[in-house]
Design a protein around this motif. Sequence first.
Motif, PDB file in Angstrom:
ATOM      1  N   VAL A  99       0.858  -1.186   0.000  1.00 28.10           N
ATOM      2  CA  VAL A  99       0.000   0.000   0.000  1.00 28.10           C
ATOM      3  C   VAL A  99       0.895   1.237   0.000  1.00 28.10           C
ATOM      4  O   VAL A  99       1.991   1.223   0.573  1.00 28.10           O
ATOM      5  N   HIS A 100       0.450   2.286  -0.679  1.00 31.49           N
ATOM      6  CA  HIS A 100       1.104   3.590  -0.595  1.00 31.49           C
ATOM      7  C   HIS A 100       0.307   4.464   0.362  1.00 31.49           C
ATOM      8  O   HIS A 100      -0.926   4.487   0.299  1.00 31.49           O
ATOM      9  N   VAL A 101       1.009   5.182   1.219  1.00 29.72           N
ATOM     10  CA  VAL A 101       0.384   6.079   2.190  1.00 29.72           C
ATOM     11  C   VAL A 101       1.142   7.400   2.148  1.00 29.72           C
ATOM     12  O   VAL A 101       2.373   7.414   2.171  1.00 29.72           O
ATOM     13  N   ASN A 105       0.012  11.625   6.237  1.00 32.19           N
ATOM     14  CA  ASN A 105      -1.159  10.939   6.788  1.00 32.19           C
ATOM     15  C   ASN A 105      -0.691  10.009   7.909  1.00 32.19           C
ATOM     16  O   ASN A 105      -0.706   8.782   7.788  1.00 32.19           O
ATOM     17  N   THR A 106      -0.286  10.606   9.013  1.00 35.04           N
ATOM     18  CA  THR A 106       0.312   9.830  10.099  1.00 35.04           C
ATOM     19  C   THR A 106      -0.663   8.840  10.728  1.00 35.04           C
ATOM     20  O   THR A 106      -0.250   7.770  11.186  1.00 35.04           O
ATOM     21  N   ALA A 107      -1.950   9.170  10.726  1.00 35.05           N
ATOM     22  CA  ALA A 107      -2.936   8.230  11.281  1.00 35.05           C
ATOM     23  C   ALA A 107      -2.960   6.940  10.464  1.00 35.05           C
ATOM     24  O   ALA A 107      -3.024   5.838  11.027  1.00 35.05           O
ATOM     25  N   ALA A 108      -2.899   7.057   9.139  1.00 36.68           N
ATOM     26  CA  ALA A 108      -2.890   5.865   8.287  1.00 36.68           C
ATOM     27  C   ALA A 108      -1.590   5.079   8.458  1.00 36.68           C
ATOM     28  O   ALA A 108      -1.606   3.841   8.509  1.00 36.68           O
ATOM     29  N   ILE A 109      -0.475   5.778   8.561  1.00 39.69           N
ATOM     30  CA  ILE A 109       0.803   5.098   8.772  1.00 39.69           C
ATOM     31  C   ILE A 109       0.757   4.306  10.071  1.00 39.69           C
ATOM     32  O   ILE A 109       1.112   3.127  10.109  1.00 39.69           O
ATOM     33  N   ASP A 110       0.285   4.947  11.141  1.00 39.15           N
ATOM     34  CA  ASP A 110       0.178   4.254  12.432  1.00 39.15           C
ATOM     35  C   ASP A 110      -0.758   3.051  12.340  1.00 39.15           C
ATOM     36  O   ASP A 110      -0.485   1.994  12.915  1.00 39.15           O
ATOM     37  N   LEU A 124       7.962  10.336  -4.317  1.00 40.68           N
ATOM     38  CA  LEU A 124       7.126  11.513  -4.518  1.00 40.68           C
ATOM     39  C   LEU A 124       5.981  11.146  -5.449  1.00 40.68           C
ATOM     40  O   LEU A 124       6.213  10.610  -6.541  1.00 40.68           O
ATOM     41  N   ASN A 125       4.755  11.392  -5.015  1.00 39.72           N
ATOM     42  CA  ASN A 125       3.596  11.152  -5.864  1.00 39.72           C
ATOM     43  C   ASN A 125       3.581  12.257  -6.920  1.00 39.72           C
ATOM     44  O   ASN A 125       3.507  13.438  -6.585  1.00 39.72           O
ATOM     45  N   GLU A 126       3.666  11.868  -8.172  1.00 33.84           N
ATOM     46  CA  GLU A 126       3.779  12.853  -9.253  1.00 33.84           C
ATOM     47  C   GLU A 126       2.522  13.694  -9.418  1.00 33.84           C
ATOM     48  O   GLU A 126       2.594  14.866  -9.780  1.00 33.84           O
ATOM     49  N   GLU A 127       1.349  13.120  -9.153  1.00 34.41           N
ATOM     50  CA  GLU A 127       0.098  13.865  -9.322  1.00 34.41           C
ATOM     51  C   GLU A 127      -0.096  14.939  -8.252  1.00 34.41           C
ATOM     52  O   GLU A 127      -0.570  16.023  -8.533  1.00 34.41           O
ATOM     53  N   GLU A 130       3.282  15.159  -3.342  1.00 34.60           N
ATOM     54  CA  GLU A 130       3.415  14.866  -1.921  1.00 34.60           C
ATOM     55  C   GLU A 130       4.231  13.583  -1.737  1.00 34.60           C
ATOM     56  O   GLU A 130       4.119  12.644  -2.527  1.00 34.60           O
ATOM     57  N   ALA A 131       5.025  13.551  -0.673  1.00 38.03           N
ATOM     58  CA  ALA A 131       5.805  12.356  -0.351  1.00 38.03           C
ATOM     59  C   ALA A 131       4.865  11.244   0.099  1.00 38.03           C
ATOM     60  O   ALA A 131       3.900  11.483   0.823  1.00 38.03           O
ATOM     61  N   GLU A 132       5.169  10.034  -0.364  1.00 36.98           N
ATOM     62  CA  GLU A 132       4.385   8.880   0.055  1.00 36.98           C
ATOM     63  C   GLU A 132       5.309   7.725   0.383  1.00 36.98           C
ATOM     64  O   GLU A 132       6.424   7.634  -0.130  1.00 36.98           O
TER      65      GLU A 132
END
Length: 150
Positions: A99-101, A105-110, A124-127, A130-132
């Motif tokens: 999965v990419h997060v 989005n620290t809640a999703a990472i946790d 880096l998400n090209e669209e 943002e770093a993912e």
Amino acid sequence: MIREFQSTDLDKVMSIWLEANLQAHDFIDPEFFKQNFQLVKMLIPMSTVYVQDLNGVKGFIGLTENYISGLFVEQAYQRQGTGKALVNKAKQRFNELLVHVYEKNTAAIDFYLAQNFEIVSKSLNEETQEAELLMRCVVEHKVKIGQCAL
């Protein structure tokens, strides 16, 4: 109850998708999600999707093979085990999940770390620019004579 997606679930799934994205990704311009709404609506039925149905759809997980393309839960049902149950459903199907997060989005990472995922890489998400993080979970299936269990 977790069940397979049905075409009649599409409007509710999309409502959850938009609401949850706007809530979880306040660092991304809301127009990004609104502009992608129709594309996602077209792609959902092409994916493997499971919904958590508790007198109506409260959350869903979308899979493209072993890649979690989306996991979204209605805000009122978050932190009550719905997301975990949906991830466990995916773990029953695959020996490895990816999965990419978004890094912000620290809640999703946790959440994913608590589900035994580990961070594999950062990009880096090209669209969205943002770093993912790419996260991975290796599922160990314990096999007993005559049955298979997680």
